[in-house]
Design a protein around this motif. Structure first.
Motif, short mmCIF file in Angstrom:
data_model
loop_
_atom_site.label_atom_id
_atom_site.label_comp_id
_atom_site.label_asym_id
_atom_site.label_seq_id
_atom_site.Cartn_x
_atom_site.Cartn_y
_atom_site.Cartn_z
N GLU A 21 0.84 -1.19 0.00
CA GLU A 21 0.00 0.00 0.00
C GLU A 21 0.88 1.24 0.00
N LEU A 22 0.62 2.13 -0.94
CA LEU A 22 1.28 3.43 -0.96
C LEU A 22 0.37 4.41 -0.24
N ARG A 23 0.91 5.00 0.83
CA ARG A 23 0.15 5.99 1.59
C ARG A 23 0.78 7.36 1.34
N THR A 24 -0.05 8.36 1.21
CA THR A 24 0.44 9.72 1.02
C THR A 24 -0.18 10.60 2.09
N GLY A 25 0.41 11.77 2.29
CA GLY A 25 -0.14 12.71 3.27
C GLY A 25 0.12 12.31 4.71
N THR A 26 1.06 11.42 4.95
CA THR A 26 1.39 11.05 6.33
C THR A 26 2.40 12.07 6.86
N PRO A 27 2.62 12.12 8.17
CA PRO A 27 3.64 13.03 8.71
C PRO A 27 5.03 12.77 8.12
N ALA A 28 5.29 11.53 7.69
CA ALA A 28 6.58 11.18 7.10
C ALA A 28 6.60 11.39 5.59
N GLY A 29 5.49 11.87 5.03
CA GLY A 29 5.39 12.01 3.58
C GLY A 29 4.81 10.74 2.98
N ALA A 30 5.23 10.40 1.77
CA ALA A 30 4.74 9.19 1.12
C ALA A 30 5.43 7.98 1.74
N VAL A 31 4.65 6.92 1.97
CA VAL A 31 5.15 5.72 2.62
C VAL A 31 4.64 4.50 1.85
N LEU A 32 5.53 3.54 1.61
CA LEU A 32 5.16 2.27 0.98
C LEU A 32 5.15 1.21 2.07
N VAL A 33 3.97 0.66 2.35
CA VAL A 33 3.80 -0.34 3.41
C VAL A 33 3.78 -1.72 2.75
N VAL A 34 4.76 -2.55 3.13
CA VAL A 34 4.92 -3.87 2.53
C VAL A 34 4.78 -4.92 3.63
N PRO A 35 3.85 -5.87 3.48
CA PRO A 35 3.70 -6.91 4.50
C PRO A 35 4.87 -7.91 4.43
N ALA A 36 4.97 -8.75 5.44
CA ALA A 36 5.99 -9.80 5.44
C ALA A 36 5.79 -10.71 4.22
N TYR A 37 6.89 -11.19 3.66
CA TYR A 37 6.82 -12.13 2.54
C TYR A 37 8.08 -12.99 2.55
N THR A 38 8.10 -14.00 1.70
CA THR A 38 9.25 -14.89 1.59
C THR A 38 9.77 -14.83 0.16
N THR A 39 11.08 -14.63 0.01
CA THR A 39 11.67 -14.60 -1.33
C THR A 39 11.60 -15.98 -1.96
N ALA A 40 11.84 -16.06 -3.24
CA ALA A 40 11.84 -17.35 -3.94
C ALA A 40 12.91 -18.29 -3.40
#
Length: 116
Positions: free
Chosen positions: A65-84
């Motif tokens: 999820e890309l969030r904008t307008g946060t106190p930190a500016g734009a933020v990309l929120v990435v959940p936990a995942y496992t690489t190949a």
């Protein structure tokens, strides 16, 4: 798996767009390209919240999820995942340093992690 040609509806009703990353994980300086935006120039100039499907270089796909307008500016929120390769990557929130139009895509550059 072929790249998505058009956006689909996310769980919250927002459109979801594919975003291709050049590495198997994010880090300060990493870049991803968001595809399929209706007006990439306008989005790069004034980003808005967006659901994206991150596709990493090893083919792993995860919702983010890309969030904008946060106190930190734009933020990309990435959940936990496992690489190949089987490496577990914890969920994280990344500050986005910049948005650049790259043809019909928008390239985002990750700045660093938000403090917990």
């Amino acid at each position: 798996m072929p790249e998505a040609e058009s956006a689909g509806a996310g769980a919250d009703g927002m459109d979801t767009f594919p975003a291709v990353c050049a590495h198997t994980h994010l880090f300060p300086g990493a870049r991803c390209r968001i595809q399929g935006l209706p007006d990439p120039g306008a989005f790069a100039a004034d980003p808005s919240p967006l659901d994206v499907d991150l596709r990493f270089s090893d083919g792993v796909l995860t919702a983010a999820e890309l969030r904008t307008g946060t106190p930190a500016g734009a933020v990309l929120v990435v959940p936990a995942y496992t690489t190949a390769a089987g490496t577990s990557v914890d969920g994280r929130a990344w500050r986005v340093r910049e948005f650049l139009r790259a043809g019909d895509e928008v390239e985002i550059a990750v700045a660093g992690l938000l403090s917990p």
